[in-house]
Motif scaffolding. Structure first.
Motif, PDB file in Angstrom:
ATOM      1  N   TYR A  16      14.976  13.498  38.137  1.00  0.00           N
ATOM      2  CA  TYR A  16      14.249  12.238  38.161  1.00  0.00           C
ATOM      3  C   TYR A  16      13.395  12.107  36.904  1.00  0.00           C
ATOM      4  CZ  TYR A  16      10.029  14.812  39.481  1.00  0.00           C
ATOM      5  OH  TYR A  16       8.960  15.672  39.498  1.00  0.00           O
ATOM      6  N   GLN A  17      13.003  10.890  36.655  1.00  0.00           N
ATOM      7  CA  GLN A  17      12.146  10.627  35.508  1.00  0.00           C
ATOM      8  C   GLN A  17      11.132   9.565  35.916  1.00  0.00           C
ATOM      9  OE1 GLN A  17      14.136   9.063  32.070  1.00  0.00           O
ATOM     10  NE2 GLN A  17      12.319   9.151  30.796  1.00  0.00           N
ATOM     11  N   VAL A  18       9.886   9.841  35.657  1.00  0.00           N
ATOM     12  CA  VAL A  18       8.832   8.880  35.953  1.00  0.00           C
ATOM     13  C   VAL A  18       8.583   8.064  34.688  1.00  0.00           C
ATOM     14  CG1 VAL A  18       6.427   8.571  36.596  1.00  0.00           C
ATOM     15  CG2 VAL A  18       7.784  10.395  37.650  1.00  0.00           C
ATOM     16  N   ILE A  19       8.670   6.763  34.832  1.00  0.00           N
ATOM     17  CA  ILE A  19       8.436   5.876  33.687  1.00  0.00           C
ATOM     18  C   ILE A  19       6.952   5.538  33.692  1.00  0.00           C
ATOM     19  CG2 ILE A  19       9.077   3.705  32.579  1.00  0.00           C
ATOM     20  CD1 ILE A  19      11.755   3.935  34.116  1.00  0.00           C
ATOM     21  N   THR A  20       6.196   6.353  32.999  1.00  0.00           N
ATOM     22  CA  THR A  20       4.737   6.218  33.023  1.00  0.00           C
ATOM     23  C   THR A  20       4.272   4.913  32.403  1.00  0.00           C
ATOM     24  OG1 THR A  20       4.577   7.538  30.999  1.00  0.00           O
ATOM     25  CG2 THR A  20       4.351   8.707  33.099  1.00  0.00           C
ATOM     26  N   SER A  21       5.050   4.369  31.482  1.00  0.00           N
ATOM     27  CA  SER A  21       4.652   3.080  30.891  1.00  0.00           C
ATOM     28  C   SER A  21       4.645   1.982  31.950  1.00  0.00           C
ATOM     29  CB  SER A  21       5.568   2.708  29.734  1.00  0.00           C
ATOM     30  OG  SER A  21       6.907   2.576  30.188  1.00  0.00           O
ATOM     31  N   ALA A  22       5.547   2.076  32.931  1.00  0.00           N
ATOM     32  CA  ALA A  22       5.577   1.092  34.021  1.00  0.00           C
ATOM     33  C   ALA A  22       4.342   1.242  34.909  1.00  0.00           C
ATOM     34  CB  ALA A  22       6.850   1.250  34.846  1.00  0.00           C
ATOM     35  N   LEU A  23       3.937   2.479  35.156  1.00  0.00           N
ATOM     36  CA  LEU A  23       2.713   2.696  35.945  1.00  0.00           C
ATOM     37  C   LEU A  23       1.510   2.101  35.225  1.00  0.00           C
ATOM     38  CD1 LEU A  23       3.165   6.397  37.148  1.00  0.00           C
ATOM     39  CD2 LEU A  23       3.391   4.323  38.511  1.00  0.00           C
ATOM     40  N   ARG A  24       1.430   2.356  33.941  1.00  0.00           N
ATOM     41  CA  ARG A  24       0.299   1.834  33.159  1.00  0.00           C
ATOM     42  C   ARG A  24       0.335   0.303  33.080  1.00  0.00           C
ATOM     43  NH1 ARG A  24      -2.265   6.064  30.944  1.00  0.00           N
ATOM     44  NH2 ARG A  24      -1.068   7.973  30.634  1.00  0.00           N
ATOM     45  N   ALA A  25       1.518  -0.279  33.001  1.00  0.00           N
ATOM     46  CA  ALA A  25       1.643  -1.737  32.928  1.00  0.00           C
ATOM     47  C   ALA A  25       1.257  -2.392  34.252  1.00  0.00           C
ATOM     48  CB  ALA A  25       3.071  -2.123  32.547  1.00  0.00           C
ATOM     49  N   GLU A  26       1.433  -1.700  35.351  1.00  0.00           N
ATOM     50  CA  GLU A  26       1.115  -2.243  36.674  1.00  0.00           C
ATOM     51  C   GLU A  26      -0.399  -2.259  36.933  1.00  0.00           C
ATOM     52  OE1 GLU A  26       2.130  -3.815  40.435  1.00  0.00           O
ATOM     53  OE2 GLU A  26       3.371  -3.538  38.671  1.00  0.00           O
ATOM     54  N   ALA A  27      -1.135  -1.360  36.343  1.00  0.00           N
ATOM     55  CA  ALA A  27      -2.569  -1.208  36.618  1.00  0.00           C
ATOM     56  C   ALA A  27      -3.385  -2.487  36.387  1.00  0.00           C
ATOM     57  CB  ALA A  27      -3.137  -0.048  35.806  1.00  0.00           C
ATOM     58  N   PRO A  28      -3.223  -3.198  35.266  1.00  0.00           N
ATOM     59  CA  PRO A  28      -4.042  -4.402  35.053  1.00  0.00           C
ATOM     60  C   PRO A  28      -3.825  -5.486  36.107  1.00  0.00           C
ATOM     61  CG  PRO A  28      -3.026  -3.717  32.988  1.00  0.00           C
ATOM     62  CD  PRO A  28      -2.426  -2.874  34.074  1.00  0.00           C
ATOM     63  N   LYS A  29      -2.650  -5.517  36.715  1.00  0.00           N
ATOM     64  CA  LYS A  29      -2.392  -6.512  37.762  1.00  0.00           C
ATOM     65  C   LYS A  29      -3.373  -6.331  38.922  1.00  0.00           C
ATOM     66  CE  LYS A  29       2.563  -6.665  36.822  1.00  0.00           C
ATOM     67  NZ  LYS A  29       3.900  -6.372  37.365  1.00  0.00           N
ATOM     68  N   TRP A  30      -3.653  -5.072  39.254  1.00  0.00           N
ATOM     69  CA  TRP A  30      -4.546  -4.798  40.383  1.00  0.00           C
ATOM     70  C   TRP A  30      -5.980  -5.174  40.048  1.00  0.00           C
ATOM     71  CZ3 TRP A  30      -2.686  -4.226  45.035  1.00  0.00           C
ATOM     72  CH2 TRP A  30      -1.347  -3.882  45.156  1.00  0.00           C
ATOM     73  N   ASP A  31      -6.350  -5.083  38.772  1.00  0.00           N
ATOM     74  CA  ASP A  31      -7.681  -5.551  38.363  1.00  0.00           C
ATOM     75  C   ASP A  31      -7.766  -7.077  38.514  1.00  0.00           C
ATOM     76  OD1 ASP A  31      -8.814  -3.065  37.736  1.00  0.00           O
ATOM     77  OD2 ASP A  31      -7.906  -3.071  35.748  1.00  0.00           O
ATOM     78  N   GLN A  32      -6.673  -7.783  38.220  1.00  0.00           N
ATOM     79  CA  GLN A  32      -6.649  -9.235  38.412  1.00  0.00           C
ATOM     80  C   GLN A  32      -6.726  -9.587  39.893  1.00  0.00           C
ATOM     81  OE1 GLN A  32      -3.047 -10.419  36.461  1.00  0.00           O
ATOM     82  NE2 GLN A  32      -3.883 -10.142  34.414  1.00  0.00           N
ATOM     83  N   PHE A  33      -6.053  -8.807  40.737  1.00  0.00           N
ATOM     84  CA  PHE A  33      -6.100  -9.043  42.182  1.00  0.00           C
ATOM     85  C   PHE A  33      -7.526  -8.889  42.710  1.00  0.00           C
ATOM     86  CE2 PHE A  33      -1.454  -7.474  42.620  1.00  0.00           C
ATOM     87  CZ  PHE A  33      -0.986  -8.699  42.212  1.00  0.00           C
ATOM     88  N   GLU A  34      -8.309  -8.003  42.085  1.00  0.00           N
ATOM     89  CA  GLU A  34      -9.709  -7.826  42.496  1.00  0.00           C
ATOM     90  C   GLU A  34     -10.464  -9.145  42.343  1.00  0.00           C
ATOM     91  OE1 GLU A  34     -13.766  -5.467  41.118  1.00  0.00           O
ATOM     92  OE2 GLU A  34     -12.027  -5.522  39.788  1.00  0.00           O
ATOM     93  N   GLU A  35     -10.266  -9.817  41.209  1.00  0.00           N
ATOM     94  CA  GLU A  35     -10.963 -11.081  40.969  1.00  0.00           C
ATOM     95  C   GLU A  35     -10.539 -12.147  41.976  1.00  0.00           C
ATOM     96  OE1 GLU A  35     -13.548 -11.490  38.945  1.00  0.00           O
ATOM     97  OE2 GLU A  35     -13.310  -9.341  38.584  1.00  0.00           O
ATOM     98  N   VAL A  36      -9.259 -12.200  42.290  1.00  0.00           N
ATOM     99  CA  VAL A  36      -8.760 -13.160  43.279  1.00  0.00           C
ATOM    100  C   VAL A  36      -9.383 -12.877  44.645  1.00  0.00           C
ATOM    101  CG1 VAL A  36      -6.704 -13.945  44.516  1.00  0.00           C
ATOM    102  CG2 VAL A  36      -6.606 -13.581  42.043  1.00  0.00           C
ATOM    103  N   ALA A  37      -9.433 -11.597  45.022  1.00  0.00           N
ATOM    104  CA  ALA A  37     -10.005 -11.213  46.321  1.00  0.00           C
ATOM    105  C   ALA A  37     -11.493 -11.553  46.382  1.00  0.00           C
ATOM    106  CB  ALA A  37      -9.775  -9.736  46.582  1.00  0.00           C
ATOM    107  N   LYS A  38     -12.208 -11.359  45.293  1.00  0.00           N
ATOM    108  CA  LYS A  38     -13.644 -11.685  45.265  1.00  0.00           C
ATOM    109  C   LYS A  38     -13.868 -13.185  45.480  1.00  0.00           C
ATOM    110  CE  LYS A  38     -15.540  -7.994  42.375  1.00  0.00           C
ATOM    111  NZ  LYS A  38     -16.141  -7.683  41.070  1.00  0.00           N
TER     112      LYS A  38
END
Length: 122
Positions: free
Chosen positions: A4-26
């Motif tokens: 298997y191979q973990v595509i760490t760039s995809a993990l890092r690219a996903e992180a900012p989306k969750w910060d945006q979701f925080e603002e929506v939830a607030k």
């Protein structure tokens, strides 16, 4: 790593989306905090219904649901940034582990310099 191979760039690219979701939830939580309704909002005048619906029961039910949604949104606003951080940490850990395995394998085996190893009897 084999298998298997973990595509760490995809993990890092996903992180900012969750910060945006925080603002929506607030924002949604702020809306839910102010979305209270009085009993009169649930009053329905019906001349044909044999029994008048109880507006206080509807108001209490609405308030319980509104309070529940407010607590869910409060939790989301605090959990979403933690998810973003966890994705970054996971990517870093995978990269560190992969680098360590590559170093260990290079110390153990080098192509072209294979020497016979003494084997322990079974």
């Amino acid at each position: 790593m084999p298998g298997y191979q973990v595509i760490t760039s995809a993990l890092r690219a996903e992180a900012p989306k969750w910060d945006q979701f925080e603002e929506v939830a607030k924002k949604a939580k702020q809306f839910a905090e102010g979305a209270t309704l009085e009993t009169t909002a649930f009053f329905v005048a019906s001349f044909t219904a044999p029994i008048e619906p109880a507006p206080d029961i509807h108001q209490q039910t609405y308030e319980r649901f509104r309070a529940f949604m407010e607590s869910v949104l409060h939790g989301a606003a605090s959990d979403f940034p933690q998810l973003a951080d966890a994705l970054i940490k996971a990517a870093t850990k995978y990269e560190e582990a992969e680098a360590e395995v590559e170093l260990d394998l290079n110390e153990i085996y080098t192509v072209g310099s294979h020497k016979s190893a003494k084997r322990m009897p079974k």
